[in-house]
Design a protein around this motif. Sequence first.
Motif, short mmCIF file in Angstrom:
data_model
loop_
_atom_site.label_atom_id
_atom_site.label_comp_id
_atom_site.label_asym_id
_atom_site.label_seq_id
_atom_site.Cartn_x
_atom_site.Cartn_y
_atom_site.Cartn_z
N THR A 156 57.20 -0.15 -31.25
CA THR A 156 57.70 -1.10 -33.17
C THR A 156 57.56 -1.93 -33.42
N ASP A 157 58.98 -2.58 -32.56
CA ASP A 157 59.49 -3.51 -33.08
C ASP A 157 58.85 -5.17 -32.44
N LEU A 158 57.66 -5.34 -31.63
CA LEU A 158 56.81 -6.26 -31.00
C LEU A 158 55.43 -6.09 -32.21
N GLN A 159 55.03 -4.57 -32.25
CA GLN A 159 54.20 -4.05 -33.15
C GLN A 159 54.46 -5.02 -34.61
N GLN A 160 55.92 -4.93 -35.47
CA GLN A 160 56.11 -5.42 -36.38
C GLN A 160 56.15 -6.63 -36.49
N ILE A 161 56.40 -7.13 -35.26
CA ILE A 161 56.41 -8.81 -35.00
C ILE A 161 55.17 -9.47 -35.30
N ILE A 162 54.12 -9.40 -35.07
CA ILE A 162 52.78 -9.33 -34.75
C ILE A 162 52.33 -9.47 -35.80
N GLN A 163 52.37 -7.57 -36.42
CA GLN A 163 51.70 -7.61 -37.81
C GLN A 163 52.29 -8.54 -38.90
N ASN A 164 53.44 -8.58 -38.85
CA ASN A 164 54.05 -9.79 -39.84
C ASN A 164 53.18 -10.96 -39.83
N LEU A 165 53.33 -11.09 -39.01
CA LEU A 165 52.97 -12.86 -38.31
C LEU A 165 51.05 -12.85 -38.95
N LEU A 166 50.25 -12.17 -38.51
CA LEU A 166 49.64 -11.73 -38.71
C LEU A 166 48.72 -11.60 -40.15
N GLU A 167 49.87 -10.52 -40.82
CA GLU A 167 49.62 -10.76 -42.70
C GLU A 167 50.24 -12.18 -43.19
N ASN A 168 51.30 -12.56 -42.86
CA ASN A 168 51.62 -13.55 -43.76
C ASN A 168 50.47 -15.18 -43.35
N ALA A 192 46.51 -18.26 -45.28
CA ALA A 192 45.50 -19.08 -45.46
C ALA A 192 44.32 -18.57 -45.68
N PRO A 193 43.69 -18.53 -46.38
CA PRO A 193 42.59 -17.69 -47.01
C PRO A 193 41.31 -17.86 -46.64
N THR A 194 41.31 -19.40 -45.67
CA THR A 194 40.05 -19.57 -44.87
C THR A 194 40.38 -19.91 -43.93
N GLY A 195 39.29 -20.04 -43.00
CA GLY A 195 39.82 -20.96 -42.24
C GLY A 195 39.88 -20.19 -40.56
N GLU A 196 39.73 -20.23 -39.68
CA GLU A 196 40.22 -19.39 -37.56
C GLU A 196 42.00 -19.34 -37.86
N ILE A 197 42.17 -18.27 -37.04
CA ILE A 197 43.23 -17.77 -37.14
C ILE A 197 43.67 -17.75 -34.99
N LYS A 198 44.71 -18.75 -34.81
CA LYS A 198 44.60 -18.72 -33.40
C LYS A 198 46.04 -18.24 -33.02
N VAL A 199 45.62 -16.94 -31.50
CA VAL A 199 46.44 -15.95 -31.58
C VAL A 199 46.97 -16.50 -29.96
N SER A 200 47.86 -16.64 -29.20
CA SER A 200 48.30 -17.08 -28.20
C SER A 200 49.69 -16.22 -27.97
N VAL A 243 50.81 -17.67 -33.74
CA VAL A 243 50.28 -17.43 -34.67
C VAL A 243 49.74 -18.92 -35.05
N ALA A 244 48.83 -19.05 -35.65
CA ALA A 244 48.55 -20.54 -36.00
C ALA A 244 47.69 -20.53 -36.93
N ASP A 245 47.80 -21.11 -38.08
CA ASP A 245 46.57 -20.82 -39.07
C ASP A 245 45.94 -21.94 -40.02
N GLN A 246 45.31 -22.43 -40.84
CA GLN A 246 44.74 -23.05 -41.26
C GLN A 246 44.93 -23.52 -42.57
N GLY A 247 46.37 -22.69 -43.45
CA GLY A 247 46.10 -22.53 -44.90
C GLY A 247 47.57 -24.12 -45.73
N ILE A 248 47.82 -23.31 -46.39
CA ILE A 248 48.59 -24.05 -47.57
C ILE A 248 49.56 -24.92 -47.18
#
Length: 442
Positions: A336-348, A353-361, A372-377
């Motif tokens: 559940t801890d690892l799920q919290q980390i992943i989910q919060n980073l993706l939701e952030n 970043a309302p547009t663009g790709e989100i890259k997860v490695s 977790v890389a976004d193309q946001g503000i």
Amino acid sequence: MLMKNKQTAKRQLTVRFMGLFALILLLMNLIFVGISVAFVYDYVSDRSEHIFDTIENSEPSRQSWSDLVNSYVIQDEGEALQVRLSNGETYYSEDAAETFNDVSEGKTIPFLEHFVFVDDDRYYYEEKEIDDAEVSLIIDSEAIADITINLLMVNLLLNIMGLIVGAVLIYWMVGRWSQKLSKMSTELNQLDETQGYLTVPEDLQEIYQVAMAFNTLLEKQREAIKREKQFVSDASHELRTPIAAIRGHMNLIQRRSETHPEVIPQSLAFIDKESKRIELLSEQLLTLGRVENKNNLEMIDFSSLVTQEVEDLQLSSERDFILQIEPEIYFKAAKTDLQQIIQNLLENALKYAPTGEIKVSLQKNDKINLQVADQGIGIADEEKEKIFERLYRIDPSRSSEINGSGIGLSIVKALVTKYGGDIQVEDNKPKGTIFIIHFPKK
């Protein structure tokens, strides 16, 4: 009253040390007594053997016993000789007859077979057959026994003096040692929940370890109190606004629903939205409060978990995700801890970043690296550390427009720290943000 009746450690240790010291002295005295008795016994027995050897070597005849009987002993040394021939004749050295008569009525000790006790006198008695004669010898051991007894008395006196001096020294030394404990007790009574630590002595290893362990425990307790206070502060701060808004709309419905029924749907929709916000906030605050719990740890297939979380989120989102996941990366943690980390980073990333790709490695080299890389503000340099503070928003003017509580990244930071990792924030060129997490390999 109960504490006054308890013995101090100083007194108890002194009594125990003195008891041990007295036991050691008793054993040493017993050894000394044994050695002294053995010395007296060997001394007189050697003298006896010497006399008998002299008699045997001189080969006295029956006619010469009367002339030689006095020459074998030293009367001034308390030695007496008796010779009984086979024909019944008996010869005594000078004044020996009375001595032999007294010794015949004396008492012996089983483990000292040659010693005879006559009233307050002590004699050594031995007899031996030489040719056709039975020769008996008595040696007065009173003098040597008195010397030994006097030595024992002096030794006993020295032991008593040693016990007295030892008690004073031990009491003083234990007092110096217990002063550190008394100082620790005083400092403990003066400590409060916010500041101060025990003084750590350097000279006593055991007290040093106790003081260090207590200071460590104290630090953890203060951190726990600080988290609890922060939890209460955060909860009261964040819950106050939506609760006030909900009460406002409830009052609006009560006052105007009859004359303006159109306000009911709008107010109910607002109440529903704010109640969900309260629910989310409560869950996240509780998550922060439980973050130190390390129960239910297991080896997790981190690669599969990241892939599954991204795929689940992609079902409800129209955004494009790019995955670069190295297979079969395992990490020991609570799932559940690892799920919290992943989910919060993706939701952030989705929120800012309302547009663009989100890259997860997810890669593994000397550490396990999650990005977790976004193309946001993007995030300004001066705000990159602040974003992990509870309830912090990058753009306060837009906080009401972006769903969330401002606690998600705080949860990520706390969970990463829990597992010995670290988190970095970098700019994603040409725009956006990259969150990089390094976990130690386990």
